[in-house]
Design a protein around this motif. Structure first.
Motif, short mmCIF file in Angstrom:
data_model
loop_
_atom_site.label_atom_id
_atom_site.label_comp_id
_atom_site.label_asym_id
_atom_site.label_seq_id
_atom_site.Cartn_x
_atom_site.Cartn_y
_atom_site.Cartn_z
N VAL A 5 -7.33 -3.73 -4.10
CA VAL A 5 -6.66 -5.02 -4.22
C VAL A 5 -5.17 -4.79 -4.44
CG1 VAL A 5 -8.69 -6.26 -5.07
CG2 VAL A 5 -7.14 -5.18 -6.69
N SER A 6 -4.41 -5.78 -4.07
CA SER A 6 -2.96 -5.75 -4.27
C SER A 6 -2.56 -7.06 -4.94
CB SER A 6 -2.24 -5.59 -2.94
OG SER A 6 -0.85 -5.70 -3.13
N PRO A 7 -2.28 -7.02 -6.24
CA PRO A 7 -1.92 -8.26 -6.93
C PRO A 7 -0.51 -8.75 -6.61
CG PRO A 7 -1.94 -6.40 -8.46
CD PRO A 7 -2.40 -5.89 -7.13
N THR A 8 0.35 -7.90 -6.07
CA THR A 8 1.74 -8.28 -5.85
C THR A 8 2.03 -8.72 -4.41
OG1 THR A 8 2.32 -5.98 -5.39
CG2 THR A 8 2.57 -6.74 -7.66
N ALA A 9 1.23 -8.31 -3.46
CA ALA A 9 1.47 -8.65 -2.05
C ALA A 9 0.12 -8.69 -1.34
CB ALA A 9 2.37 -7.61 -1.41
N PRO A 10 0.07 -9.40 -0.23
CA PRO A 10 -1.20 -9.38 0.52
C PRO A 10 -1.50 -7.96 1.00
CG PRO A 10 0.39 -10.92 1.51
CD PRO A 10 1.09 -10.21 0.41
N LEU A 11 -2.75 -7.61 0.96
CA LEU A 11 -3.17 -6.30 1.46
C LEU A 11 -3.29 -6.40 2.97
CD1 LEU A 11 -3.91 -3.42 0.61
CD2 LEU A 11 -6.27 -4.14 0.50
N ASP A 12 -2.14 -6.41 3.63
CA ASP A 12 -2.12 -6.48 5.09
C ASP A 12 -2.24 -5.07 5.66
OD1 ASP A 12 0.37 -5.34 4.64
OD2 ASP A 12 1.52 -7.03 5.41
N PHE A 13 -2.24 -5.00 6.99
CA PHE A 13 -2.44 -3.70 7.63
C PHE A 13 -1.34 -2.71 7.26
CE2 PHE A 13 -1.80 -0.71 11.15
CZ PHE A 13 -3.05 -0.10 11.17
N ASN A 14 -0.09 -3.15 7.23
CA ASN A 14 1.01 -2.23 6.92
C ASN A 14 0.87 -1.62 5.53
OD1 ASN A 14 2.23 -2.58 9.43
ND2 ASN A 14 3.47 -4.29 8.71
N LEU A 15 0.58 -2.44 4.54
CA LEU A 15 0.41 -1.93 3.18
C LEU A 15 -0.83 -1.04 3.09
CD1 LEU A 15 1.35 -1.83 0.25
CD2 LEU A 15 0.03 -3.92 -0.17
N ALA A 16 -1.92 -1.45 3.73
CA ALA A 16 -3.14 -0.65 3.72
C ALA A 16 -2.92 0.69 4.42
CB ALA A 16 -4.28 -1.42 4.39
N TRP A 17 -2.15 0.69 5.53
CA TRP A 17 -1.88 1.94 6.25
C TRP A 17 -1.02 2.86 5.39
CZ3 TRP A 17 1.06 5.69 8.46
CH2 TRP A 17 0.48 6.42 9.51
N LYS A 18 -0.01 2.31 4.75
CA LYS A 18 0.85 3.11 3.88
C LYS A 18 0.03 3.73 2.75
CE LYS A 18 4.75 2.58 0.71
NZ LYS A 18 5.67 1.61 0.10
N ARG A 19 -0.84 2.93 2.12
CA ARG A 19 -1.67 3.43 1.02
C ARG A 19 -2.59 4.54 1.51
NH1 ARG A 19 -6.70 3.30 -0.89
NH2 ARG A 19 -6.94 3.35 -3.14
N THR A 20 -3.25 4.32 2.63
CA THR A 20 -4.19 5.31 3.16
C THR A 20 -3.46 6.57 3.60
OG1 THR A 20 -5.65 3.51 3.88
CG2 THR A 20 -6.03 5.67 4.85
N PHE A 21 -2.32 6.41 4.25
CA PHE A 21 -1.53 7.57 4.66
C PHE A 21 -1.18 8.43 3.45
CE2 PHE A 21 2.68 9.51 5.23
CZ PHE A 21 2.44 10.32 6.32
N TRP A 22 -0.67 7.81 2.38
CA TRP A 22 -0.29 8.59 1.20
C TRP A 22 -1.50 9.18 0.50
CZ3 TRP A 22 3.93 10.74 1.55
CH2 TRP A 22 5.06 10.09 2.03
N ALA A 23 -2.63 8.52 0.57
CA ALA A 23 -3.85 9.08 -0.02
C ALA A 23 -4.24 10.37 0.70
CB ALA A 23 -4.99 8.07 0.05
N TYR A 24 -4.09 10.39 2.03
CA TYR A 24 -4.43 11.60 2.78
C TYR A 24 -3.36 12.68 2.65
CZ TYR A 24 -8.68 9.85 4.83
OH TYR A 24 -9.95 9.40 4.98
N VAL A 25 -2.09 12.29 2.56
CA VAL A 25 -1.02 13.28 2.43
C VAL A 25 -0.97 13.84 1.01
CG1 VAL A 25 1.49 13.61 2.46
CG2 VAL A 25 0.37 12.35 4.31
N LYS A 26 -0.84 12.96 0.02
CA LYS A 26 -0.66 13.41 -1.35
C LYS A 26 -1.98 13.73 -2.05
CE LYS A 26 3.62 10.91 -2.11
NZ LYS A 26 4.34 9.95 -2.95
N GLY A 27 -3.04 13.08 -1.63
CA GLY A 27 -4.31 13.26 -2.31
C GLY A 27 -5.23 14.29 -1.70
#
Length: 175
Positions: free
Chosen positions: A80-102
């Motif tokens: 969930v994203s309480p501050t902004a809609p969880l749109d594709f761009n935000l979801a892609w950024k989150r997933t990208f960083w999860a794979y890169v940093k995580g």
């Protein structure tokens, strides 16, 4: 005087195994759908990079549309994203960083090093690095033992399909 402190469970293992399930499931589907492509036949590095982009994009699409993925849903997790809609761009950024940093892009065996550090950050701060960067967090519902057992069976079947890829393809060819 005795002080009792409640342990906060941020569900690090549920999150990890949900991500691994999604990673292997989407990766396997990509492998099946692209097995005869020019990339698969001639350049393994380009093919692997393309596969990772597809995995990240499909996961982001699922998160943007439903707030969860197949693995996360199975284990009762929702992004969930309480501050902004969880749109594709935000979801892609989150997933990208999860794979890169995580997971250091899923490099075999090496990916467990950042996963362990990410777990420590999650335990200490209550959030992962990628959730902090994106302003998202994961909500978890109670999951019973039966769901864990069914998840384990599904994961085992997925690994059996991956491990028997050639047999799987022969079965598809006969139908």
């Amino acid at each position: 005087m005795l002080h009792l402190t409640a342990t906060v469970n941020y569900h690090s293992w549920r999150r990890f195994w949900a991500r691994m399930f999604d990673y292997f499931l989407i990766g396997f589907l990509f492998l099946l759908l692209s097995r005869n492509s020019i990339f698969a036949l001639h350049n393994i590095f380009l093919y692997s990079a393309l596969q990772l982009i597809v995995v990240i994009s499909v996961e982001a699409l699922l998160l943007a549309r439903t707030g969860t993925t197949i693995g996360k849903n199975f284990l009762g997790l929702r992004v969930v994203s309480p501050t902004a809609p969880l749109d594709f761009n935000l979801a892609w950024k989150r997933t990208f960083w999860a794979y890169v940093k995580g997971l250091w892009l899923g490099i075999p065996l090496m990916m467990f090093v950042p996963a362990w550090f990410s777990r420590q950050v999650l335990r200490d701060s209550g959030s992962t690095i990628w959730d902090q960067a994106c302003g998202t967090h994961v909500e978890a519902e109670e999951v019973g033992r039966l769901r864990y057992v069914l998840f384990g069976i599904a994961f085992f079947l997925l690994f059996a399909a991956i491990g028997n890829y050639e047999v799987f393809l022969q079965g598809l060819a006969q139908n």
